[in-house]
Design a protein around this motif. Structure first.
Motif, mmCIF file in Angstrom:
data_model
loop_
_atom_site.group_PDB
_atom_site.id
_atom_site.type_symbol
_atom_site.label_atom_id
_atom_site.label_comp_id
_atom_site.label_asym_id
_atom_site.label_seq_id
_atom_site.Cartn_x
_atom_site.Cartn_y
_atom_site.Cartn_z
ATOM 1 N N ASP B 225 61.503 42.159 43.329
ATOM 2 C CA ASP B 225 62.081 41.577 44.543
ATOM 3 C C ASP B 225 61.029 41.653 45.668
ATOM 4 O OD1 ASP B 225 63.325 41.235 47.005
ATOM 5 O OD2 ASP B 225 65.190 42.201 46.363
ATOM 6 N N PRO B 226 60.551 40.492 46.148
ATOM 7 C CA PRO B 226 59.460 40.525 47.142
ATOM 8 C C PRO B 226 59.850 41.249 48.433
ATOM 9 C CG PRO B 226 60.332 38.287 46.910
ATOM 10 C CD PRO B 226 60.945 39.105 45.825
ATOM 11 N N GLU B 227 61.139 41.197 48.798
ATOM 12 C CA GLU B 227 61.575 41.876 50.020
ATOM 13 C C GLU B 227 61.427 43.394 49.867
ATOM 14 O OE1 GLU B 227 65.288 40.359 51.358
ATOM 15 O OE2 GLU B 227 65.281 41.585 53.193
ATOM 16 N N LYS B 228 61.895 43.889 48.732
ATOM 17 C CA LYS B 228 61.749 45.327 48.468
ATOM 18 C C LYS B 228 60.275 45.718 48.336
ATOM 19 C CE LYS B 228 66.200 46.137 46.225
ATOM 20 N NZ LYS B 228 66.877 46.287 44.942
ATOM 21 N N ALA B 229 59.492 44.825 47.740
ATOM 22 C CA ALA B 229 58.059 45.102 47.556
ATOM 23 C C ALA B 229 57.366 45.240 48.907
ATOM 24 C CB ALA B 229 57.401 43.996 46.734
ATOM 25 N N LEU B 230 57.716 44.355 49.844
ATOM 26 C CA LEU B 230 57.048 44.384 51.151
ATOM 27 C C LEU B 230 57.405 45.643 51.937
ATOM 28 C CD1 LEU B 230 57.164 40.642 52.251
ATOM 29 C CD2 LEU B 230 55.152 41.987 51.627
ATOM 30 N N LYS B 231 58.596 46.196 51.670
ATOM 31 C CA LYS B 231 58.965 47.480 52.293
ATOM 32 C C LYS B 231 58.453 48.651 51.468
ATOM 33 C CE LYS B 231 63.221 45.731 54.360
ATOM 34 N NZ LYS B 231 64.601 45.450 53.932
ATOM 35 N N GLY B 232 57.976 48.350 50.263
ATOM 36 C CA GLY B 232 57.591 49.414 49.340
ATOM 37 C C GLY B 232 56.084 49.543 49.214
ATOM 38 N N LEU B 233 55.620 49.603 47.989
ATOM 39 C CA LEU B 233 54.215 49.906 47.721
ATOM 40 C C LEU B 233 53.651 48.968 46.673
ATOM 41 C CD1 LEU B 233 54.853 53.718 47.555
ATOM 42 C CD2 LEU B 233 53.368 52.622 49.243
ATOM 43 N N PHE B 234 52.343 48.831 46.657
ATOM 44 C CA PHE B 234 51.701 47.925 45.704
ATOM 45 C C PHE B 234 51.034 48.733 44.590
ATOM 46 C CE2 PHE B 234 50.781 45.185 49.694
ATOM 47 C CZ PHE B 234 52.130 44.892 49.801
ATOM 48 N N LEU B 235 50.926 48.092 43.428
ATOM 49 C CA LEU B 235 50.266 48.722 42.282
ATOM 50 C C LEU B 235 48.820 48.247 42.187
ATOM 51 C CD1 LEU B 235 53.235 48.292 39.814
ATOM 52 C CD2 LEU B 235 52.195 50.492 40.384
ATOM 53 N N PRO B 236 47.929 49.102 41.672
ATOM 54 C CA PRO B 236 46.536 48.647 41.497
ATOM 55 C C PRO B 236 46.446 47.582 40.403
ATOM 56 C CG PRO B 236 46.813 50.878 40.614
ATOM 57 C CD PRO B 236 48.122 50.498 41.238
ATOM 58 N N MET B 237 45.434 46.711 40.474
ATOM 59 C CA MET B 237 45.221 45.738 39.398
ATOM 60 C C MET B 237 44.720 46.471 38.160
ATOM 61 S SD MET B 237 41.567 43.810 40.152
ATOM 62 C CE MET B 237 40.009 44.651 39.931
ATOM 63 N N ALA B 238 45.140 45.988 36.987
ATOM 64 C CA ALA B 238 44.605 46.504 35.719
ATOM 65 C C ALA B 238 44.683 48.032 35.611
ATOM 66 C CB ALA B 238 43.161 46.030 35.511
ATOM 67 N N GLY B 239 45.767 48.619 36.128
ATOM 68 C CA GLY B 239 46.000 50.060 35.951
ATOM 69 C C GLY B 239 44.885 50.936 36.481
ATOM 70 N N HIS B 240 44.354 51.803 35.609
ATOM 71 C CA HIS B 240 43.364 52.780 36.082
ATOM 72 C C HIS B 240 42.070 52.115 36.546
ATOM 73 C CE1 HIS B 240 41.739 52.158 32.029
ATOM 74 N NE2 HIS B 240 40.626 52.688 32.469
ATOM 75 N N LYS B 241 41.805 50.889 36.085
ATOM 76 C CA LYS B 241 40.553 50.231 36.483
ATOM 77 C C LYS B 241 40.590 49.824 37.960
ATOM 78 C CE LYS B 241 39.445 48.605 31.848
ATOM 79 N NZ LYS B 241 38.695 47.621 31.058
ATOM 80 N N GLY B 242 41.693 49.180 38.356
ATOM 81 C CA GLY B 242 41.820 48.777 39.753
ATOM 82 C C GLY B 242 41.974 49.986 40.672
ATOM 83 N N TYR B 243 42.618 51.026 40.161
ATOM 84 C CA TYR B 243 42.754 52.284 40.902
ATOM 85 C C TYR B 243 41.361 52.818 41.243
ATOM 86 C CZ TYR B 243 43.683 57.441 41.039
ATOM 87 O OH TYR B 243 43.743 58.773 41.346
ATOM 88 N N GLY B 244 40.503 52.857 40.236
ATOM 89 C CA GLY B 244 39.134 53.324 40.465
ATOM 90 C C GLY B 244 38.387 52.447 41.452
ATOM 91 N N LEU B 245 38.488 51.131 41.281
ATOM 92 C CA LEU B 245 37.750 50.225 42.168
ATOM 93 C C LEU B 245 38.275 50.314 43.601
ATOM 94 C CD1 LEU B 245 37.370 47.070 39.855
ATOM 95 C CD2 LEU B 245 35.641 48.804 40.406
ATOM 96 N N GLY B 246 39.582 50.460 43.754
ATOM 97 C CA GLY B 246 40.156 50.608 45.095
ATOM 98 C C GLY B 246 39.605 51.838 45.801
ATOM 99 N N LEU B 247 39.513 52.943 45.068
ATOM 100 C CA LEU B 247 38.952 54.162 45.663
ATOM 101 C C LEU B 247 37.476 53.971 46.001
ATOM 102 C CD1 LEU B 247 40.569 56.970 43.465
ATOM 103 C CD2 LEU B 247 41.088 56.430 45.853
ATOM 104 N N VAL B 248 36.746 53.278 45.137
ATOM 105 C CA VAL B 248 35.327 53.032 45.400
ATOM 106 C C VAL B 248 35.166 52.273 46.728
ATOM 107 C CG1 VAL B 248 33.343 51.638 44.646
ATOM 108 C CG2 VAL B 248 34.492 53.164 43.029
ATOM 109 N N VAL B 249 36.035 51.306 46.977
ATOM 110 C CA VAL B 249 35.955 50.567 48.239
ATOM 111 C C VAL B 249 36.162 51.514 49.425
ATOM 112 C CG1 VAL B 249 37.045 48.789 49.670
ATOM 113 C CG2 VAL B 249 36.628 48.348 47.250
ATOM 114 N N ASP B 250 37.136 52.415 49.327
ATOM 115 C CA ASP B 250 37.350 53.375 50.416
ATOM 116 C C ASP B 250 36.137 54.282 50.605
ATOM 117 O OD1 ASP B 250 39.448 54.011 52.345
ATOM 118 O OD2 ASP B 250 40.805 53.572 50.708
ATOM 119 N N ILE B 251 35.461 54.586 49.511
ATOM 120 C CA ILE B 251 34.299 55.473 49.571
ATOM 121 C C ILE B 251 33.097 54.766 50.207
ATOM 122 C CG2 ILE B 251 32.579 56.556 48.054
ATOM 123 C CD1 ILE B 251 35.172 57.357 46.350
#
Lengths: 364, 364
Positions: B225-251
């Motif tokens: 549900d996009p309404e709930k999603a916008l009030k909620g949280l997003f998932l990284p792309m491709a599981g642990h791979k996007g999680y890693g890349l997202g952290l790299v960007v913050d770093i």
């Protein structure tokens, strides 16, 4: 020392081999293969890095036989040093001269690190390379000196573009290794494809299916059969996003060096021709930005936020990238690298088939 | 000139507005907001870049009202230039001084480009920044001078770590812009999350569900549900791979600058406090490696292999990254930027609510 671990398939004996024995065994083979001492040590450490951190697809027992085969076939020149072709303040274009992949990669990262110490960032692109094993081994080189290390390599084109059914680029790994303060380094080491040949091979061995979205069969149709997948093609991770990242890796490696790019990269398994992959190594120096202490403090806090994050239902806890590998490294350093007895026999036989001579009791 | 296009929902009038009119209209507002001429032009071009290339979530009608709101609230200092705090041969640490996001990003990329011309590579990390719009606008800056441009930004923490259910980092975009020869530039411009707030907002507006794997609701449970999603949280792309890349960007952004990182980044929507995002811009100079001509030839060949790749069943043809956006840019430059009449009315009202004065017939 051998321990037979209770885990694993019934009837299968699993051995755990001490790293020190693998080093000794490996170095003896390197000498027989004509790899000079210092270069042999780099190769063996690169292979052990994979084995200790649980990346068995890029570990000692997977990569040493590959290197033996490739040296015997003349693909790898065991004595070759890489050679700087063009240099700028912060960059270098390097000819890998068909040296052992880990040696070329190690020397390339050293060049990038040397430049980033003074200039803040260093970038190296290297052609005429062989398989370097686990990409993050070279990022670790940078991390040991409080630098950030990025590693890219292109590879045999087995990955289809998003929406296509012919291999256009390789599994093209990218790795980011980041120094932390009180935590082990944060390490991202991923193929830009949904999976890798190694992981699909493991599924085949275990008799398991692979998830949807990993692969196509030879005719370009989706498959969950690992055997068909290994004869077929791989899909990019995350659709168009992984497709884009995979191409970027080919551009930072093959295109920047003016060497083989995308479909031009030869098949790794073809022993009649040099491999000809390219690498790109970037090193960044946090001390040229907000300083190393501040940097590590920030990375620590980021890691802290990850590992203390409440887990989703069914998940025990959240790990930071590289944490599971660091835990495994600690464990395997203590208890040894696991291998099934029948795999070890095959490993020995493979080495003997290539005319190598050794005593089996060195390992067990 | 107005054209009403026949496409779209029945009863909805879609207008197409000429880019030249958007420029004129936008520049008038920039002046009223106290943004100096040259800086205003950068902002308007950044917004138009999104609109023309079909990235409407990062286009004129989405980002101009945001900037108005943020300047009025004092989050953005409309006159601020960014300021180099620390410089090395190939790098700079920059304070964005809360200037308009596109101005800061443009100036940062310029610093990176200046360094890479001589040194081969340039790297800049900038803190105290506002939203810069579409990341690839700044890569394009580099591409125009035959350089490779990489852009990273951190953002408000709305993305959960792999396996977690609390936001730890932002949608953290990464963009890679690559000069080609006979083709338009190859451009990868992606969020490291599975989706972005903009795309989920579009689904909400169209009354559509979002795919599984994009988002969690406020309680950390998966939702479509996009309404709930916008009030909620997003998932990284491709599981642990996007999680890693997202952290790299913050770093590469927040940690390298010693500024806000991960959970520390303030909420973009909170107008009472400066945003405080950080950018990282890298520029690489192909002429310091195998040369620009060779580089472009390789990129062209890679693109050729993509666009001639046989498509999967049900796919018309394969596009290269950035191609669809280039086609759309050509089309919209010709026929104008589409907007629904009711959205345009809301856009006008929003501007008036912030005390801006304009004639509506400038646009239509």
């Amino acid at each position: 020392m051998v321990e037979t671990s209770g885990v694993g398939v019934p009837g299968v004996t699993e051995l755990n081999i001490e790293p020190v024995r693998l080093r000794e065994f490996g170095m003896d083979l390197m000498t027989q293969l004509g790899v000079p001492q210092e270069k042999g040590e780099i190769c063996i450490e690169a292979f052990l890095f994979g084995s200790l951190r649980g990346i068995d697809t890029h570990g000692f027992f997977a990569l040493l036989p590959r290197m033996v085969r490739e040296i015997r076939a003349g693909m790898i020149d065991p004595k070759a040093d890489s050679c700087v072709i063009k240099r700028k303040t912060a960059t270098a274009l390097i000819d890998g001269c068909r040296g052992p992949g880990p040696v070329t990669a190690f020397q390339s990262m050293n060049e990038a690190m040397r430049r980033c110490r003074e200039s803040g960032i260093g970038g190296v692109a290297t052609y005429n390379c062989n398989h370097f094993g686990a990409a993050s081994f070279y990022g670790y080189q940078a991390v040991k000196e409080d630098l950030i290390g990025l590693t890219f390599s292109n590879a045999t084109p087995r990955v289809v573009p998003h929406g296509g059914r012919e291999g256009v680029h390789g599994t093209n790994p990218m790795s980011f290794a980041i120094p932390a303060g009180k935590y082990p380094p944060l390490v991202v080491d991923i193929a830009t494809s949904a999976s890798s040949a190694g992981k699909i091979g493991q599924a085949l061995k275990k008799g398991e299916k692979i998830p949807e979205g990993w692969a196509l069969d030879q005719n370009g149709h989706p498959t969950i059969d690992p055997e068909k997948a290994l004869k077929g093609l791989f899909l990019p991770m995350a659709g168009h996003k992984g497709y884009g990242l995979g191409l970027v890796v080919d551009i930072l490696t093959g295109a920047l060096t003016g060497s083989f790019c995308g479909k031009e990269v030869p098949a790794l398994e073809d022993l009649t021709t040099p491999y000809g992959a390219s690498f790109c190594m970037l090193a960044l120096n946090p001390s040229c930005f907000a300083g190393v202490n501040m940097f590590k403090e920030k990375v620590d806090r980021l890691i802290e936020d990850c590992v203390t994050c409440p887990p989703m239902d069914g998940v025990e806890r959240v790990y930071f990238p590289g944490e599971l590998e660091a835990i495994e490294e600690e464990r395997r350093t203590r208890i040894g690298v696991p291998i099934q007895e029948e795999d070890l026999d095959r490993f020995y036989q493979n080495l003997r088939d290539h005319g190598l001579d050794f005593k089996e009791d060195v390992l067990i």
